[in-house]
Every structure is written in C-alpha cells, then in structure tokens.
Design a protein around this motif. Structure first.
Motif, PDB file in Angstrom:
ATOM      1  N   LEU A   2      48.721  31.586  30.395  1.00 20.41           N
ATOM      2  CA  LEU A   2      47.924  32.728  29.940  1.00 20.41           C
ATOM      3  C   LEU A   2      48.637  34.022  30.315  1.00 20.41           C
ATOM      4  CD1 LEU A   2      44.344  31.660  31.062  1.00 20.41           C
ATOM      5  CD2 LEU A   2      45.250  31.688  28.736  1.00 20.41           C
ATOM      6  N   PRO A   3      48.507  35.059  29.515  1.00 19.74           N
ATOM      7  CA  PRO A   3      49.109  36.344  29.891  1.00 19.74           C
ATOM      8  C   PRO A   3      48.301  37.007  31.011  1.00 19.74           C
ATOM      9  CG  PRO A   3      47.845  36.593  27.881  1.00 19.74           C
ATOM     10  CD  PRO A   3      47.851  35.122  28.216  1.00 19.74           C
ATOM     11  N   THR A   4      48.976  37.782  31.835  1.00 16.85           N
ATOM     12  CA  THR A   4      48.246  38.610  32.784  1.00 16.85           C
ATOM     13  C   THR A   4      47.511  39.682  31.977  1.00 16.85           C
ATOM     14  OG1 THR A   4      50.017  40.227  33.072  1.00 16.85           O
ATOM     15  CG2 THR A   4      50.033  38.286  34.551  1.00 16.85           C
ATOM     16  N   GLU A   5      46.603  40.352  32.635  1.00 14.60           N
ATOM     17  CA  GLU A   5      45.875  41.418  31.953  1.00 14.60           C
ATOM     18  C   GLU A   5      46.835  42.514  31.472  1.00 14.60           C
ATOM     19  OE1 GLU A   5      41.908  44.126  32.630  1.00 14.60           O
ATOM     20  OE2 GLU A   5      42.781  43.122  34.366  1.00 14.60           O
ATOM     21  N   ALA A   6      47.812  42.867  32.293  1.00 19.53           N
ATOM     22  CA  ALA A   6      48.788  43.894  31.911  1.00 19.53           C
ATOM     23  C   ALA A   6      49.640  43.435  30.724  1.00 19.53           C
ATOM     24  CB  ALA A   6      49.676  44.254  33.098  1.00 19.53           C
ATOM     25  N   TYR A  78      45.086  35.598  32.729  1.00 16.59           N
ATOM     26  CA  TYR A  78      45.403  34.895  33.971  1.00 16.59           C
ATOM     27  C   TYR A  78      44.751  35.555  35.189  1.00 16.59           C
ATOM     28  CZ  TYR A  78      48.127  32.965  37.786  1.00 16.59           C
ATOM     29  OH  TYR A  78      48.502  32.360  38.953  1.00 16.59           O
ATOM     30  N   ASP A  79      44.609  36.871  35.171  1.00 19.20           N
ATOM     31  CA  ASP A  79      44.157  37.624  36.344  1.00 19.20           C
ATOM     32  C   ASP A  79      42.697  37.398  36.701  1.00 19.20           C
ATOM     33  OD1 ASP A  79      46.612  38.893  36.741  1.00 19.20           O
ATOM     34  OD2 ASP A  79      46.086  40.560  35.427  1.00 19.20           O
ATOM     35  N   TRP A  80      42.456  37.405  38.010  1.00 17.00           N
ATOM     36  CA  TRP A  80      41.097  37.526  38.517  1.00 17.00           C
ATOM     37  C   TRP A  80      40.679  38.968  38.315  1.00 17.00           C
ATOM     38  CZ3 TRP A  80      38.458  33.317  39.543  1.00 17.00           C
ATOM     39  CH2 TRP A  80      39.128  32.166  39.943  1.00 17.00           C
ATOM     40  N   TYR A  81      39.377  39.191  38.168  1.00 19.31           N
ATOM     41  CA  TYR A  81      38.882  40.548  37.961  1.00 19.31           C
ATOM     42  C   TYR A  81      38.972  41.356  39.255  1.00 19.31           C
ATOM     43  CZ  TYR A  81      35.839  44.494  37.269  1.00 19.31           C
ATOM     44  OH  TYR A  81      35.349  45.764  37.207  1.00 19.31           O
ATOM     45  N   GLY A  82      39.374  42.602  39.122  1.00 13.99           N
ATOM     46  CA  GLY A  82      39.400  43.550  40.225  1.00 13.99           C
ATOM     47  C   GLY A  82      39.370  44.951  39.662  1.00 13.99           C
ATOM     48  N   SER A  83      38.996  45.912  40.463  1.00 10.85           N
ATOM     49  CA  SER A  83      38.972  47.312  40.041  1.00 10.85           C
ATOM     50  C   SER A  83      40.396  47.815  39.856  1.00 10.85           C
ATOM     51  CB  SER A  83      38.265  48.175  41.083  1.00 10.85           C
ATOM     52  OG  SER A  83      36.927  47.780  41.217  1.00 10.85           O
ATOM     53  N   TYR A  84      40.545  48.745  38.943  1.00  9.75           N
ATOM     54  CA  TYR A  84      41.846  49.377  38.741  1.00  9.75           C
ATOM     55  C   TYR A  84      42.120  50.407  39.827  1.00  9.75           C
ATOM     56  CZ  TYR A  84      42.392  47.772  33.882  1.00  9.75           C
ATOM     57  OH  TYR A  84      42.559  47.041  32.742  1.00  9.75           O
ATOM     58  N   GLN A  89      50.552  52.858  37.523  1.00 15.70           N
ATOM     59  CA  GLN A  89      51.208  51.613  37.908  1.00 15.70           C
ATOM     60  C   GLN A  89      52.005  51.052  36.749  1.00 15.70           C
ATOM     61  OE1 GLN A  89      48.518  48.709  39.468  1.00 15.70           O
ATOM     62  NE2 GLN A  89      47.425  50.177  40.733  1.00 15.70           N
ATOM     63  N   THR A  90      53.014  50.278  37.079  1.00 12.99           N
ATOM     64  CA  THR A  90      53.780  49.557  36.080  1.00 12.99           C
ATOM     65  C   THR A  90      53.568  48.072  36.320  1.00 12.99           C
ATOM     66  OG1 THR A  90      55.448  51.292  35.972  1.00 12.99           O
ATOM     67  CG2 THR A  90      56.086  49.132  35.137  1.00 12.99           C
ATOM     68  N   ASP A  91      53.131  47.354  35.296  1.00 12.12           N
ATOM     69  CA  ASP A  91      52.889  45.913  35.353  1.00 12.12           C
ATOM     70  C   ASP A  91      52.021  45.507  36.552  1.00 12.12           C
ATOM     71  OD1 ASP A  91      52.968  43.330  34.433  1.00 12.12           O
ATOM     72  OD2 ASP A  91      54.919  42.893  35.311  1.00 12.12           O
ATOM     73  N   PRO A  92      50.813  46.089  36.654  1.00 10.75           N
ATOM     74  CA  PRO A  92      49.939  45.727  37.779  1.00 10.75           C
ATOM     75  C   PRO A  92      49.441  44.294  37.658  1.00 10.75           C
ATOM     76  CG  PRO A  92      48.730  47.020  36.178  1.00 10.75           C
ATOM     77  CD  PRO A  92      50.173  47.000  35.722  1.00 10.75           C
ATOM     78  N   SER A  93      49.078  43.711  38.773  1.00  6.39           N
ATOM     79  CA  SER A  93      48.495  42.376  38.756  1.00  6.39           C
ATOM     80  C   SER A  93      47.131  42.440  39.425  1.00  6.39           C
ATOM     81  CB  SER A  93      49.399  41.367  39.467  1.00  6.39           C
ATOM     82  OG  SER A  93      49.598  41.768  40.811  1.00  6.39           O
ATOM     83  N   GLY A  94      46.287  41.505  39.064  1.00  8.67           N
ATOM     84  CA  GLY A  94      44.950  41.445  39.625  1.00  8.67           C
ATOM     85  C   GLY A  94      44.982  40.860  41.033  1.00  8.67           C
ATOM     86  N   PRO A  95      43.810  40.762  41.653  1.00  9.79           N
ATOM     87  CA  PRO A  95      43.738  40.172  42.990  1.00  9.79           C
ATOM     88  C   PRO A  95      44.176  38.711  42.978  1.00  9.79           C
ATOM     89  CG  PRO A  95      41.546  40.847  42.206  1.00  9.79           C
ATOM     90  CD  PRO A  95      42.518  41.174  41.136  1.00  9.79           C
ATOM     91  N   SER A  96      44.588  38.206  44.136  1.00 10.62           N
ATOM     92  CA  SER A  96      45.071  36.823  44.204  1.00 10.62           C
ATOM     93  C   SER A  96      43.934  35.804  44.232  1.00 10.62           C
ATOM     94  CB  SER A  96      45.974  36.634  45.427  1.00 10.62           C
ATOM     95  OG  SER A  96      45.272  36.973  46.608  1.00 10.62           O
ATOM     96  N   VAL A  97      42.714  36.235  44.511  1.00 14.38           N
ATOM     97  CA  VAL A  97      41.543  35.361  44.489  1.00 14.38           C
ATOM     98  C   VAL A  97      40.375  36.122  43.887  1.00 14.38           C
ATOM     99  CG1 VAL A  97      42.247  34.003  46.499  1.00 14.38           C
ATOM    100  CG2 VAL A  97      40.829  36.025  46.821  1.00 14.38           C
ATOM    101  N   ILE A 123      34.176  37.206  33.211  1.00 12.81           N
ATOM    102  CA  ILE A 123      33.440  35.978  32.963  1.00 12.81           C
ATOM    103  C   ILE A 123      33.796  34.946  34.034  1.00 12.81           C
ATOM    104  CG2 ILE A 123      35.204  35.036  31.426  1.00 12.81           C
ATOM    105  CD1 ILE A 123      32.850  34.024  29.649  1.00 12.81           C
ATOM    106  N   SER A 124      32.850  34.106  34.347  1.00  8.72           N
ATOM    107  CA  SER A 124      33.087  33.017  35.287  1.00  8.72           C
ATOM    108  C   SER A 124      34.022  32.001  34.638  1.00  8.72           C
ATOM    109  CB  SER A 124      31.758  32.362  35.639  1.00  8.72           C
ATOM    110  OG  SER A 124      31.977  31.162  36.322  1.00  8.72           O
ATOM    111  N   PRO A 125      34.991  31.465  35.380  1.00  9.05           N
ATOM    112  CA  PRO A 125      35.919  30.491  34.797  1.00  9.05           C
ATOM    113  C   PRO A 125      35.257  29.250  34.205  1.00  9.05           C
ATOM    114  CG  PRO A 125      36.722  31.229  36.918  1.00  9.05           C
ATOM    115  CD  PRO A 125      35.333  31.785  36.765  1.00  9.05           C
ATOM    116  N   GLY A 126      34.065  28.903  34.628  1.00 12.89           N
ATOM    117  CA  GLY A 126      33.381  27.729  34.096  1.00 12.89           C
ATOM    118  C   GLY A 126      32.600  27.996  32.826  1.00 12.89           C
ATOM    119  N   ASN A 127      32.525  29.228  32.385  1.00 12.71           N
ATOM    120  CA  ASN A 127      31.741  29.589  31.204  1.00 12.71           C
ATOM    121  C   ASN A 127      32.484  29.216  29.927  1.00 12.71           C
ATOM    122  OD1 ASN A 127      30.421  31.020  29.100  1.00 12.71           O
ATOM    123  ND2 ASN A 127      29.615  32.461  30.597  1.00 12.71           N
TER     124      ASN A 127
END
Length: 140
Positions: A2-6, A78-84, A89-97, A123-127
């Motif tokens: 899956l692509p990251t959010e960025a 691919y990313d977990w949700y987190g606040s911006y 930033q260049t190519d930011p990534s979400g939180p690790s959990v 969304i929850s991963p199980g949805n």
C-alpha cells in the motif's frame, strides 16, 4: 504494498498544488469528468443504475495517467492515522503504531469536497464495506 499517505497524495496531485489534480474547481463543475461522487453516482445525484461503486478507468485520468484518484472508493494507505505537523515536511510518515488507518480519495457517495487531494478519512483496520478499496504501489 500500500502507498503511504504522502505517496498517495503525491500521486493524486500529479505535480499540482490545487484542490484537485485538474485544478481548484470551486464550483465542482469538472469533478464528474474525473471521479464518481454523490453528484453523479448516488441515489440523490443520478439514476439508480449509477448508484454505488463503479469499474475503474471510466473517468478521465490525472496528469500522470492515474485513474480514479478522486472518488469511487476510499483507498487504504499504509500509514496509521496521526495529526499533521504544522511545519513543512518532505515525505512525512505516520506514527509507527495506532488503532486507525488513513484512507484517501473519497467515495461514490461523498459530497464533492470529500474528494479533494488533501482530504483524509480514518477507519479501523477491521472495517470492510462497499466503498473501500486499495491501490498497490510497485516498489523497485
């Protein structure tokens, strides 16, 4: 994978800095040419035969030749949700959990504003539902 959010937003924007890959379109007059949304694929906006998810590639591609970046189904990232961060930033990534994942792109039943390149959904991963999908990224 899956692509990251960025990565997803970079691909959706296709070199643009506008609300949609084809321009700002504040009146949403062109959106139906590029994506399925409530204005052309919900029971309120069109005929019953257009209600719901559609096969890919029926609308115009973005400037990089990618189809369905605006609308049709929300796409898992691919990313977990987190606040911006408020800093640039260049190519930011979400939180690790996390407990929710990011989805992008909007869906066939959303209002036009929900299909902006920068819009996010969590969304929850199980949805599972009829308006979620995915786009795979080939990493070489």
């Amino acid at each position: 994978r899956l692509p990251t959010e960025a990565e997803w937003e970079y691909s959706a924007r296709a070199g643009t800095a506008t609300r949609f890959s084809y321009g700002d379109d504040e009146g949403y007059t062109q959106l139906g040419d590029y994506g399925w949304y409530s204005g052309n694929s919900s029971s309120l906006g069109s005929s019953h035969s257009d209600y719901g998810t559609h096969p890919g590639g029926q609308k115009l591609a973005n400037p990089w030749g990618l189809y369905d970046m605006h609308g049709n189904v929300w796409e898992w990232n691919y990313d977990w949700y987190g606040s911006y961060s408020s800093s640039s930033q260049t190519d930011p990534s979400g939180p690790s959990v996390g407990s929710t994942r990011v989805m992008r792109g909007g869906r066939w039943g959303d209002a036009a504003i929900g299909l902006r390149s920068a819009n996010r959904f969590i969304i929850s991963p199980g949805n599972r539902n009829d308006s979620s999908g995915f786009r795979l990224l080939l990493v070489k």
